[in-house]
Design a protein around this motif. Sequence first.
Motif, short mmCIF file in Angstrom:
data_model
loop_
_atom_site.label_atom_id
_atom_site.label_comp_id
_atom_site.label_asym_id
_atom_site.label_seq_id
_atom_site.Cartn_x
_atom_site.Cartn_y
_atom_site.Cartn_z
N TYR A 1 -25.81 20.38 -30.56
CA TYR A 1 -25.12 19.38 -29.73
C TYR A 1 -23.65 19.35 -30.07
O TYR A 1 -23.25 19.55 -31.23
N ILE A 2 -22.83 19.12 -29.04
CA ILE A 2 -21.41 18.82 -29.24
C ILE A 2 -21.25 17.36 -28.80
O ILE A 2 -21.26 17.06 -27.61
N GLY A 3 -21.13 16.47 -29.79
CA GLY A 3 -21.20 15.04 -29.48
C GLY A 3 -22.62 14.71 -29.07
O GLY A 3 -23.58 15.01 -29.78
N PRO B 1 -25.53 24.32 -24.91
CA PRO B 1 -25.62 25.17 -23.72
C PRO B 1 -25.04 24.52 -22.46
O PRO B 1 -24.52 25.20 -21.59
N VAL B 2 -25.13 23.18 -22.38
CA VAL B 2 -24.61 22.47 -21.21
C VAL B 2 -23.08 22.48 -21.23
O VAL B 2 -22.44 22.63 -20.19
N VAL B 3 -22.49 22.33 -22.42
CA VAL B 3 -21.03 22.39 -22.55
C VAL B 3 -20.53 23.79 -22.15
O VAL B 3 -19.55 23.93 -21.41
N ILE B 4 -21.24 24.82 -22.63
CA ILE B 4 -20.89 26.20 -22.26
C ILE B 4 -21.02 26.38 -20.74
O ILE B 4 -20.18 27.01 -20.10
N LEU B 5 -22.07 25.79 -20.17
CA LEU B 5 -22.32 25.90 -18.74
C LEU B 5 -21.17 25.29 -17.93
O LEU B 5 -20.72 25.88 -16.94
N VAL B 6 -20.69 24.12 -18.34
CA VAL B 6 -19.59 23.46 -17.62
C VAL B 6 -18.36 24.36 -17.60
O VAL B 6 -17.69 24.51 -16.56
N ILE B 7 -18.06 24.99 -18.74
CA ILE B 7 -16.90 25.90 -18.82
C ILE B 7 -17.09 27.08 -17.86
O ILE B 7 -16.18 27.45 -17.11
#
Length: 327
Positions: free
Chosen positions: A170-172, A177-183
């Motif tokens: 988790y990031i925060g 994987p979701v943070v990477i996906l947004v990028i």
Amino acid sequence: MANVIKRSSMKQSMGVYFKENMGILIAFVVLYLFLAVNPSTSESFLTRQNMFNVLRQISTNLYLACGMTMVIILGGIDLSVGSIIALSGCVAAACVSRHAMPIPAALLIGTLLGVVFGMLNGLIICKTTIPPFIVTLATMDIARGFAYVYTGGSPVRVVTKEWQFIGAGYIGIFPTPVVILVIILIVTALLMNNTKFGRHIYAVGGNVQAAHFSGISVEKVKFWVYSFSGLMAGIAGVVLASRMYSGQPTAGQGAEMDAIAAVVVGGTSMAGGAGKIGGTIIGALIIGFLNNGLNLLNVNSFWQYVVKGLVILLAVFVDFIRNRSKK
């Protein structure tokens, strides 16, 4: 004045987008509301943990779908991405567990392996008249075969916390994987909507001859689109291997079909020349929430395949009707 014109243009394009994708937007809202108010699913469905689980699960599919959207708009297909997931994940995991390489270097090697296969697909497709279906079907078997040969058919396990962070951390409060996906989604949207390369993809997919006569390098466009698809498969491979704590030669089986399903359900035309990454996101969410809802309703996994197939068939039929009405 320029800002006013720009805002007006953005409003126009947003209006056109909602008009073209009204059907899938309504389908998504109806599915979400059904699962949210259904007494059998509402208690589990609306939890933050379940939402994050769905997003984590569809992230791999959306990595692939970003590349697949470009490929299908181009009028092609890429069947090799599922096998590239397996090979990239196995090699990256082996670099850490067998060769004691730093994790960033292992992730880079796994990702670059996907790019190499994407470039191979693009090179053969743009330099020959062999259909993309045949080329990527062949490289699908080649990549899967290499994954089995390299691992001997056994999973390559990695249990370090640093490795697990990529796919299961988790990031925060947000899954990595979701943070990477947004990028990736932001980069893909910018490529498709705000660059000359993106305009060339639509031009080649709409009419190859007209694009060629307009001075567009059709070969370069095809090469880089398939390279981007390979890059997305490489990223998906290392993230999935991290999430499963191992590189597995069986990973990614059927992933290419899920990616194609997300793209088609999202409104991208299989005939090429039309489609938006926003539609692909909605298509992936529909499939993700559909799978999640069927699991919460305890629907037999065999019947889930039937339901997904019917959804895809319906989406293709709608695309057929839409294309016929345009003609």
